[in-house]
Motif scaffolding. Sequence first.
Motif, PDB file in Angstrom:
ATOM      1  N   MET A   1       0.848  -1.191   0.000  1.00 33.68           N
ATOM      2  CA  MET A   1       0.000   0.000   0.000  1.00 33.68           C
ATOM      3  C   MET A   1       0.884   1.241   0.000  1.00 33.68           C
ATOM      4  SD  MET A   1      -1.475  -0.190   3.834  1.00 33.68           S
ATOM      5  CE  MET A   1      -2.303  -1.680   3.305  1.00 33.68           C
ATOM      6  N   ASN A   2       0.251   2.388  -0.184  1.00 33.07           N
ATOM      7  CA  ASN A   2       0.968   3.651  -0.153  1.00 33.07           C
ATOM      8  C   ASN A   2       1.126   4.077   1.307  1.00 33.07           C
ATOM      9  OD1 ASN A   2       1.046   6.767  -0.092  1.00 33.07           O
ATOM     10  ND2 ASN A   2       1.512   6.267  -2.223  1.00 33.07           N
TER      11      ASN A   2
ATOM     12  N   GLU B   1      -0.166   7.657   2.538  1.00 33.71           N
ATOM     13  CA  GLU B   1      -1.632   7.695   2.526  1.00 33.71           C
ATOM     14  C   GLU B   1      -2.205   6.885   3.682  1.00 33.71           C
ATOM     15  OE1 GLU B   1      -5.329   6.530  -0.489  1.00 33.71           O
ATOM     16  OE2 GLU B   1      -3.297   6.752  -1.272  1.00 33.71           O
ATOM     17  N   LEU B   2      -1.593   5.739   3.957  1.00 35.50           N
ATOM     18  CA  LEU B   2      -2.042   4.916   5.079  1.00 35.50           C
ATOM     19  C   LEU B   2      -1.898   5.666   6.397  1.00 35.50           C
ATOM     20  CD1 LEU B   2      -2.794   2.213   6.506  1.00 35.50           C
ATOM     21  CD2 LEU B   2      -0.360   1.644   6.413  1.00 35.50           C
TER      22      LEU B   2
ATOM     23  N   THR C   1      -4.441   8.927   6.349  1.00 33.40           N
ATOM     24  CA  THR C   1      -5.895   8.753   6.269  1.00 33.40           C
ATOM     25  C   THR C   1      -6.386   7.395   6.757  1.00 33.40           C
ATOM     26  OG1 THR C   1      -5.876   7.848   4.010  1.00 33.40           O
ATOM     27  CG2 THR C   1      -5.861  10.248   4.239  1.00 33.40           C
TER      28      THR C   1
ATOM     29  N   GLN D   1      -6.223   4.853   4.894  1.00 29.38           N
ATOM     30  CA  GLN D   1      -6.664   4.166   3.687  1.00 29.38           C
ATOM     31  C   GLN D   1      -5.947   2.823   3.539  1.00 29.38           C
ATOM     32  OE1 GLN D   1      -8.983   5.096   1.392  1.00 29.38           O
ATOM     33  NE2 GLN D   1      -8.643   3.209   0.241  1.00 29.38           N
ATOM     34  N   GLY D   2      -6.724   1.751   3.445  1.00 23.35           N
ATOM     35  CA  GLY D   2      -6.148   0.420   3.290  1.00 23.35           C
ATOM     36  C   GLY D   2      -5.772  -0.246   4.600  1.00 23.35           C
TER      37      GLY D   2
ATOM     38  N   ASN E   1      -7.437  -1.731   6.777  1.00 23.39           N
ATOM     39  CA  ASN E   1      -8.167  -2.944   7.146  1.00 23.39           C
ATOM     40  C   ASN E   1      -7.948  -4.093   6.168  1.00 23.39           C
ATOM     41  OD1 ASN E   1      -9.731  -2.155   9.564  1.00 23.39           O
ATOM     42  ND2 ASN E   1     -10.618  -0.637   8.192  1.00 23.39           N
TER      43      ASN E   1
ATOM     44  N   ARG F   1       0.433   2.344  -5.291  1.00 20.76           N
ATOM     45  CA  ARG F   1      -0.339   1.522  -4.368  1.00 20.76           C
ATOM     46  C   ARG F   1       0.526   0.489  -3.656  1.00 20.76           C
ATOM     47  NH1 ARG F   1      -4.593   4.190  -2.709  1.00 20.76           N
ATOM     48  NH2 ARG F   1      -5.737   5.105  -4.444  1.00 20.76           N
TER      49      ARG F   1
ATOM     50  N   THR G   1     -12.155  -8.794   0.640  1.00 19.08           N
ATOM     51  CA  THR G   1     -12.122  -7.379   0.981  1.00 19.08           C
ATOM     52  C   THR G   1     -13.507  -6.777   0.774  1.00 19.08           C
ATOM     53  OG1 THR G   1     -10.946  -5.292   0.585  1.00 19.08           O
ATOM     54  CG2 THR G   1     -11.431  -6.653  -1.342  1.00 19.08           C
TER      55      THR G   1
END
Length: 222
Positions: free
Chosen positions: A98-99, A102-103, A106, A108-109, A111, A161, A221
């Motif tokens: 993942m990024n 960004e994680l 925010t 994001q991703g 979970n 990503r 997911t």
Amino acid sequence: MFDGITTGEEHESGIGPLIEEEFLMYEHHQREINGRSNKGWLRTMVYSLVQQLVRQDPEYYILYVAARPDHNPRLVSYPYYTEFARPGDSTIFRHVDMNIPELLATGQGGNIVQGSVSLDVETAVTGCTEIVPGMHKRLREWWADVEARSAQGEQVRAGGRVHNVTPLWRSSDAAKYGKFGCHSVCTRSMLAYEPPLFLVLTASSYAAQYSRLAVLFEIHTI
């Protein structure tokens, strides 16, 4: 779940030989693009019978829900190809799926869980997934170190990503956070679940695979 996919006296019964035949069939129909090695990935094998069998396993699904930080039970199957590495294949890489900025900014991703089922026996000698133990607790601290090096003029790729860790990981990081090692060796039919903040900084070894390795990657997911 499986009797294994390696042929031989101990695997003459059960579905093991059938699984092996399916891997071999997909391998036969996969070609190299522009003569480049597939590096142990069987990218044509996405909807095989054995993959469908794993996707329908309720216990596998329940463990996915339990491994997710949000424990969301409403998930869909995300088809993914398999690994079928042969001796001599170059399988080494170091990445975070993942990024990272960004994680951290925010969530994001945060979970997402990646699950796998090993169909051959891994060892620290023949090849395994390497991790840096405890990095799930220190990811933010390590990334602050990376950004500090960037502020001092060191080039740091923003990443998409998936973050390639190889150009970012330094000997000073290994001294501070620990070294990559085979701390997660899987036996045949063993399940592995990798939440993003649990087994971060993973690597597949080695530069040249020593033995065959077959792995299913089944992802649920939202």
